[in-house]
Write a protein that holds these residues in place. Structure first.
Motif, PDB file in Angstrom:
ATOM      1  N   ARG A  88      -5.722  -4.822 -82.346  1.00 22.15           N
ATOM      2  CA  ARG A  88      -6.018  -5.715 -83.466  1.00 22.15           C
ATOM      3  C   ARG A  88      -6.813  -6.909 -82.955  1.00 22.15           C
ATOM      4  NH1 ARG A  88      -3.789 -10.293 -85.733  1.00 22.15           N
ATOM      5  NH2 ARG A  88      -4.006 -10.420 -87.986  1.00 22.15           N
ATOM      6  N   ALA A  89      -7.822  -7.289 -83.708  1.00 28.26           N
ATOM      7  CA  ALA A  89      -8.589  -8.499 -83.410  1.00 28.26           C
ATOM      8  C   ALA A  89      -7.935  -9.647 -84.173  1.00 28.26           C
ATOM      9  CB  ALA A  89     -10.043  -8.330 -83.830  1.00 28.26           C
ATOM     10  N   PRO A  90      -7.283 -10.573 -83.472  1.00 27.82           N
ATOM     11  CA  PRO A  90      -6.513 -11.613 -84.158  1.00 27.82           C
ATOM     12  C   PRO A  90      -7.349 -12.520 -85.058  1.00 27.82           C
ATOM     13  CG  PRO A  90      -6.168 -11.713 -81.774  1.00 27.82           C
ATOM     14  CD  PRO A  90      -7.199 -10.665 -82.031  1.00 27.82           C
ATOM     15  N   MET A  91      -8.587 -12.787 -84.699  1.00 33.73           N
ATOM     16  CA  MET A  91      -9.393 -13.732 -85.463  1.00 33.73           C
ATOM     17  C   MET A  91      -9.729 -13.202 -86.855  1.00 33.73           C
ATOM     18  SD  MET A  91     -12.895 -15.712 -84.446  1.00 33.73           S
ATOM     19  CE  MET A  91     -12.102 -16.630 -83.144  1.00 33.73           C
ATOM     20  N   CYS A  92     -10.000 -11.897 -86.951  1.00 36.21           N
ATOM     21  CA  CYS A  92     -10.435 -11.345 -88.244  1.00 36.21           C
ATOM     22  C   CYS A  92      -9.446 -10.363 -88.844  1.00 36.21           C
ATOM     23  CB  CYS A  92     -11.801 -10.685 -88.102  1.00 36.21           C
ATOM     24  SG  CYS A  92     -11.795  -9.222 -87.050  1.00 36.21           S
ATOM     25  N   GLY A  93      -8.479  -9.907 -88.061  1.00 37.16           N
ATOM     26  CA  GLY A  93      -7.484  -8.971 -88.571  1.00 37.16           C
ATOM     27  C   GLY A  93      -7.903  -7.515 -88.535  1.00 37.16           C
ATOM     28  N   ILE A 153     -12.024  13.136 -72.302  1.00 45.34           N
ATOM     29  CA  ILE A 153     -11.517  13.213 -73.671  1.00 45.34           C
ATOM     30  C   ILE A 153     -11.902  14.569 -74.273  1.00 45.34           C
ATOM     31  CG2 ILE A 153     -11.649  12.237 -75.991  1.00 45.34           C
ATOM     32  CD1 ILE A 153     -11.999   9.489 -74.687  1.00 45.34           C
ATOM     33  N   ALA A 154     -10.876  15.338 -74.630  1.00 42.45           N
ATOM     34  CA  ALA A 154     -11.082  16.668 -75.206  1.00 42.45           C
ATOM     35  C   ALA A 154     -10.929  16.656 -76.726  1.00 42.45           C
ATOM     36  CB  ALA A 154     -10.102  17.657 -74.593  1.00 42.45           C
ATOM     37  N   ALA A 155     -10.125  15.739 -77.233  1.00 37.09           N
ATOM     38  CA  ALA A 155      -9.943  15.588 -78.682  1.00 37.09           C
ATOM     39  C   ALA A 155      -9.741  14.102 -78.963  1.00 37.09           C
ATOM     40  CB  ALA A 155      -8.759  16.402 -79.167  1.00 37.09           C
ATOM     41  N   PHE A 156     -10.193  13.662 -80.132  1.00 36.77           N
ATOM     42  CA  PHE A 156     -10.219  12.236 -80.429  1.00 36.77           C
ATOM     43  C   PHE A 156     -10.086  12.029 -81.925  1.00 36.77           C
ATOM     44  CE2 PHE A 156     -12.719   8.422 -81.537  1.00 36.77           C
ATOM     45  CZ  PHE A 156     -12.203   7.483 -80.661  1.00 36.77           C
ATOM     46  N   ALA A 157      -9.294  11.042 -82.309  1.00 41.37           N
ATOM     47  CA  ALA A 157      -9.206  10.633 -83.711  1.00 41.37           C
ATOM     48  C   ALA A 157      -9.057   9.120 -83.740  1.00 41.37           C
ATOM     49  CB  ALA A 157      -8.022  11.300 -84.393  1.00 41.37           C
ATOM     50  N   GLN A 158      -9.608   8.510 -84.786  1.00 42.23           N
ATOM     51  CA  GLN A 158      -9.522   7.062 -84.908  1.00 42.23           C
ATOM     52  C   GLN A 158      -9.281   6.672 -86.364  1.00 42.23           C
ATOM     53  OE1 GLN A 158     -13.193   5.171 -83.605  1.00 42.23           O
ATOM     54  NE2 GLN A 158     -14.464   6.746 -84.540  1.00 42.23           N
ATOM     55  N   ASP A 159      -8.491   5.618 -86.518  1.00 41.64           N
ATOM     56  CA  ASP A 159      -8.248   5.008 -87.819  1.00 41.64           C
ATOM     57  C   ASP A 159      -8.824   3.605 -87.728  1.00 41.64           C
ATOM     58  OD1 ASP A 159      -7.333   4.230 -90.318  1.00 41.64           O
ATOM     59  OD2 ASP A 159      -5.286   3.892 -89.636  1.00 41.64           O
ATOM     60  N   VAL A 160      -9.887   3.339 -88.464  1.00 43.78           N
ATOM     61  CA  VAL A 160     -10.654   2.102 -88.329  1.00 43.78           C
ATOM     62  C   VAL A 160     -10.508   1.265 -89.598  1.00 43.78           C
ATOM     63  CG1 VAL A 160     -12.939   1.132 -87.895  1.00 43.78           C
ATOM     64  CG2 VAL A 160     -12.297   3.327 -86.856  1.00 43.78           C
ATOM     65  N   GLN A 161      -9.903   0.101 -89.440  1.00 38.56           N
ATOM     66  CA  GLN A 161      -9.780  -0.871 -90.531  1.00 38.56           C
ATOM     67  C   GLN A 161     -10.468  -2.142 -90.048  1.00 38.56           C
ATOM     68  OE1 GLN A 161      -8.318   0.170 -93.424  1.00 38.56           O
ATOM     69  NE2 GLN A 161      -8.064   2.123 -92.353  1.00 38.56           N
ATOM     70  N   ALA A 162     -11.772  -2.206 -90.235  1.00 37.54           N
ATOM     71  CA  ALA A 162     -12.561  -3.297 -89.658  1.00 37.54           C
ATOM     72  C   ALA A 162     -13.748  -3.607 -90.559  1.00 37.54           C
ATOM     73  CB  ALA A 162     -13.056  -2.907 -88.263  1.00 37.54           C
ATOM     74  N   CYS A 163     -14.414  -4.703 -90.241  1.00 38.55           N
ATOM     75  CA  CYS A 163     -15.646  -5.061 -90.937  1.00 38.55           C
ATOM     76  C   CYS A 163     -16.725  -4.019 -90.613  1.00 38.55           C
ATOM     77  CB  CYS A 163     -16.104  -6.451 -90.506  1.00 38.55           C
ATOM     78  SG  CYS A 163     -16.608  -6.559 -88.766  1.00 38.55           S
ATOM     79  N   ALA A 164     -17.854  -4.128 -91.287  1.00 36.30           N
ATOM     80  CA  ALA A 164     -18.935  -3.166 -91.083  1.00 36.30           C
ATOM     81  C   ALA A 164     -19.390  -3.126 -89.629  1.00 36.30           C
ATOM     82  CB  ALA A 164     -20.112  -3.488 -91.997  1.00 36.30           C
ATOM     83  N   LEU A 165     -19.351  -4.252 -88.930  1.00 29.75           N
ATOM     84  CA  LEU A 165     -19.755  -4.275 -87.518  1.00 29.75           C
ATOM     85  C   LEU A 165     -18.773  -3.480 -86.660  1.00 29.75           C
ATOM     86  CD1 LEU A 165     -20.806  -8.015 -87.264  1.00 29.75           C
ATOM     87  CD2 LEU A 165     -22.321  -6.025 -87.361  1.00 29.75           C
TER      88      LEU A 165
END
Length: 155
Positions: free
Chosen positions: A37-42, A56-68
């Motif tokens: 977590r980025a504390p400044m922006c959440g 890395i053979a398999a990868f998944a990500q859950d992204v809750q962030a600004c467009a950048l």
């Protein structure tokens, strides 16, 4: 921040990357998991991965962030399979230097991060841009630790 600054920062390419993030979701049988977590922006990014022979053979990500942050996760997700920890760390460090020190764009295959050069002028967004890399490195480390623990119990 003026309207022209926002337009420059959130270019069409950044927005396109943010709208098409590879490997969204989770892995039920992940070797390693991390959430950062980025504390400044959440902003938050959670990563699950599986390793094979130190890559890395398999990868998944859950992204809750600004467009950048989403654009950064998109570039990472596009090239993450087959990467080892040293490659990921070098890309993360090069991205940080590009943002904070006006360093060069990270080397291929991470050179797509050049789209984030306008974020240099917005230090409060740097943590979000780095987040996917930091979560991936932490998940990689968690996988290595879990493997070492399994091996020590088996031996």
């Amino acid at each position: 921040m003026s309207d022209s600054d926002l337009i420059k920062l959130y270019s069409q390419r950044i927005l396109a990357l943010a709208a098409d993030i590879p490997h969204l979701g989770t892995l039920a049988d992940a070797d390693g998991h991390a959430r950062k977590r980025a504390p400044m922006c959440g902003s938050t990014v959670a990563v699950d991965l599986r390793l094979k022979d130190g890559r890395i053979a398999a990868f998944a990500q859950d992204v809750q962030a600004c467009a950048l942050g989403q654009a950064s996760a998109s570039v990472l997700g596009d090239v993450v399979l087959g990467r080892n920890r040293a490659e990921l760390q070098a890309a993360r460090d090069a991205l940080e230097a590009m943002l904070r020190d006006s360093g060069p764009t990270p080397d291929a295959p991470f050179d797509g991060l050049a789209v984030l050069i306008p974020a240099r002028e917005y230090p409060n967004r740097h943590a979000s841009v780095l987040l996917a890399f930091e979560a991936t490195l932490a998940a990689f480390d968690a996988a290595v630790t879990a493997d070492a623990d399994r091996n020590s119990r088996a031996g």
